[in-house]
Design a protein around this motif. Structure first.
Motif, PDB file in Angstrom:
ATOM      1  N   LYS A  27       0.522  -1.590   0.086  1.00 16.21           N
ATOM      2  CA  LYS A  27       0.273  -0.254  -0.016  1.00 16.21           C
ATOM      3  C   LYS A  27       1.106   1.017  -0.098  1.00 16.21           C
ATOM      4  O   LYS A  27       0.451   2.452  -0.959  1.00 16.21           O
ATOM      5  N   LEU A  28       1.898   1.683   1.113  1.00 18.67           N
ATOM      6  CA  LEU A  28       2.698   2.494   0.995  1.00 18.67           C
ATOM      7  C   LEU A  28       3.869   2.526  -0.401  1.00 18.67           C
ATOM      8  O   LEU A  28       3.948   3.668  -0.746  1.00 18.67           O
ATOM      9  N   LYS A  29       3.773   1.947  -0.684  1.00 17.40           N
ATOM     10  CA  LYS A  29       5.584   1.890  -2.127  1.00 17.40           C
ATOM     11  C   LYS A  29       4.582   1.649  -3.306  1.00 17.40           C
ATOM     12  O   LYS A  29       4.955   1.489  -4.484  1.00 17.40           O
ATOM     13  N   ARG A  30       3.970   0.276  -3.373  1.00 18.28           N
ATOM     14  CA  ARG A  30       3.103   0.518  -4.720  1.00 18.28           C
ATOM     15  C   ARG A  30       4.451   0.187  -5.875  1.00 18.28           C
ATOM     16  O   ARG A  30       4.028   0.583  -6.711  1.00 18.28           O
ATOM     17  N   PRO A  31       4.467  -0.893  -5.412  1.00 20.33           N
ATOM     18  CA  PRO A  31       5.480  -1.746  -6.378  1.00 20.33           C
ATOM     19  C   PRO A  31       4.886  -2.554  -7.519  1.00 20.33           C
ATOM     20  O   PRO A  31       3.216  -2.541  -7.760  1.00 20.33           O
ATOM     21  N   ASN A  32       5.775  -2.142  -8.257  1.00 21.68           N
ATOM     22  CA  ASN A  32       5.349  -2.568  -9.959  1.00 21.68           C
ATOM     23  C   ASN A  32       4.738  -4.482  -9.897  1.00 21.68           C
ATOM     24  O   ASN A  32       4.101  -4.721 -10.819  1.00 21.68           O
ATOM     25  N   ILE A  33       6.114  -4.146  -8.662  1.00 21.81           N
ATOM     26  CA  ILE A  33       5.256  -6.734  -9.185  1.00 21.81           C
ATOM     27  C   ILE A  33       5.889  -7.017  -7.198  1.00 21.81           C
ATOM     28  O   ILE A  33       6.715  -6.473  -6.856  1.00 21.81           O
ATOM     29  N   VAL A  34       5.163  -7.822  -6.989  1.00 19.99           N
ATOM     30  CA  VAL A  34       4.878  -8.620  -5.859  1.00 19.99           C
ATOM     31  C   VAL A  34       5.635  -9.763  -6.001  1.00 19.99           C
ATOM     32  O   VAL A  34       4.434 -10.590  -6.731  1.00 19.99           O
ATOM     33  N   LEU A  35       6.730  -9.721  -5.123  1.00 14.07           N
ATOM     34  CA  LEU A  35       6.951 -11.837  -5.096  1.00 14.07           C
ATOM     35  C   LEU A  35       6.565 -11.960  -3.751  1.00 14.07           C
ATOM     36  O   LEU A  35       6.688 -11.826  -2.686  1.00 14.07           O
ATOM     37  N   MET A  36       5.042 -12.961  -3.936  1.00 16.72           N
ATOM     38  CA  MET A  36       4.637 -13.367  -2.688  1.00 16.72           C
ATOM     39  C   MET A  36       4.209 -14.682  -2.696  1.00 16.72           C
ATOM     40  O   MET A  36       4.274 -15.849  -2.941  1.00 16.72           O
ATOM     41  N   ASP A  37       5.022 -15.100  -0.770  1.00 14.14           N
ATOM     42  CA  ASP A  37       5.102 -16.661  -0.849  1.00 14.14           C
ATOM     43  C   ASP A  37       4.146 -16.830  -0.634  1.00 14.14           C
ATOM     44  O   ASP A  37       3.101 -15.893   0.061  1.00 14.14           O
ATOM     45  N   ILE A  38       3.421 -18.505  -0.130  1.00 13.69           N
ATOM     46  CA  ILE A  38       1.676 -18.417   0.194  1.00 13.69           C
ATOM     47  C   ILE A  38       2.156 -19.160   1.252  1.00 13.69           C
ATOM     48  O   ILE A  38       1.074 -18.127   2.012  1.00 13.69           O
ATOM     49  N   ASN A  39       3.222 -19.492   2.337  1.00  7.73           N
ATOM     50  CA  ASN A  39       3.470 -19.818   3.392  1.00  7.73           C
ATOM     51  C   ASN A  39       3.672 -18.203   4.026  1.00  7.73           C
ATOM     52  O   ASN A  39       4.563 -18.521   4.553  1.00  7.73           O
ATOM     53  N   MET A  40       2.830 -17.630   4.789  1.00  5.95           N
ATOM     54  CA  MET A  40       3.093 -16.616   5.026  1.00  5.95           C
ATOM     55  C   MET A  40       2.398 -16.202   6.747  1.00  5.95           C
ATOM     56  O   MET A  40       1.337 -17.238   7.200  1.00  5.95           O
ATOM     57  N   MET A  41       2.969 -15.938   7.177  1.00  4.49           N
ATOM     58  CA  MET A  41       1.730 -15.256   8.420  1.00  4.49           C
ATOM     59  C   MET A  41       1.794 -13.872   8.798  1.00  4.49           C
ATOM     60  O   MET A  41       2.310 -13.307   8.203  1.00  4.49           O
TER      61      MET A  41
END
Length: 214
Positions: free
Chosen positions: A46-60
């Motif tokens: 929300k703050l950085k508004r990046p072009n790409i987010v690399l999102m791991d599935i196993n998160m907390m």
């Protein structure tokens, strides 16, 4: 050339640092944030508004699937690529359903990660080769698998022969002195074992089977 900004969300520090080093070593990319939990990932997106987010599935404290949904609402211009150790196609499918446009496994090469980032940024969807190969093999296995004729019970073969004669379920029930419901259960099981959709398909199967079921 303007660099593509990237946010890395993974609960393993070493992975985040490794990806950051690899991506920042390429003049096309700039890692603007690293996050070790899903809540921080959503806030930083929300703050950085990046072009790409690399999102791991196993998160907390919530999964990468949930984080993806939240980021899509808060930073809709950000493209999300699911990254996971899981190579099951179901994970990739679910990730795309919740708003991601790419999916790579942690077995993917650096070159494939770069390719995924570029393709997703262009507006295309990207699924890594590992997942695509698994899907292809599954489709071939399903296509080559023969109907499990040998799994039919003696009663089921008996009922098939009555169907071959044109007898209705009620007539079969009367002849065998069993309930109509029992006959219907047998018919359902026959269709399931032979991987047929309906009675018409069953009749066609019987006609093409010759005397095998006699």
């Amino acid at each position: 050339m303007t660099k593509l900004t990237i946010l890395i969300a993974d609960d393993h520090k070493l992975i985040r640092e490794t990806w950051s080093y690899i991506l920042n070593s390429d003049t096309r990319f700039e890692v603007v944030a690293e996050c070790g939990d899903a809540l921080s990932a959503v806030e930083m997106a929300k703050l950085k508004r990046p072009n790409i987010v690399l999102m791991d599935i196993n998160m907390m404290p919530f999964t990468g699937f949930e984080a993806t949904e939240k980021i899509r609402k808060l930073s809709p211009a950000s493209k999300i690529i699911g990254v996971s150790m899981h190579s099951q196609p179901a994970y990739a499918k679910k990730m795309l359903q919740v708003g991601a446009t790419g999916y790579v496994t942690k077995n993917s090469s650096r070159e494939e990660m770069f390719k995924a980032i570029i393709e997703v940024y262009k507006g295309n969807k990207y699924i890594c080769d590992e997942i695509k190969n698994i899907i292809s093999h599954q489709m071939l296995d399903e296509k080559n698998e023969e109907p499990n004729i040998h799994s039919l019970t003696e009663r089921e073969v008996q009922i098939i022969n009555f169907i071959k004669q044109g007898d209705s379920s009620k007539e079969i029930a009367d002849t065998l002195d069993i309930s109509l419901k029992t006959v219907e259960v047998h018919r359902h099981n026959i269709l399931k074992k032979l991987r047929l959709k309906n009675t018409a398909a069953l009749v066609n199967f019987i006609n093409n089977t010759g005397n095998y079921l006699n």
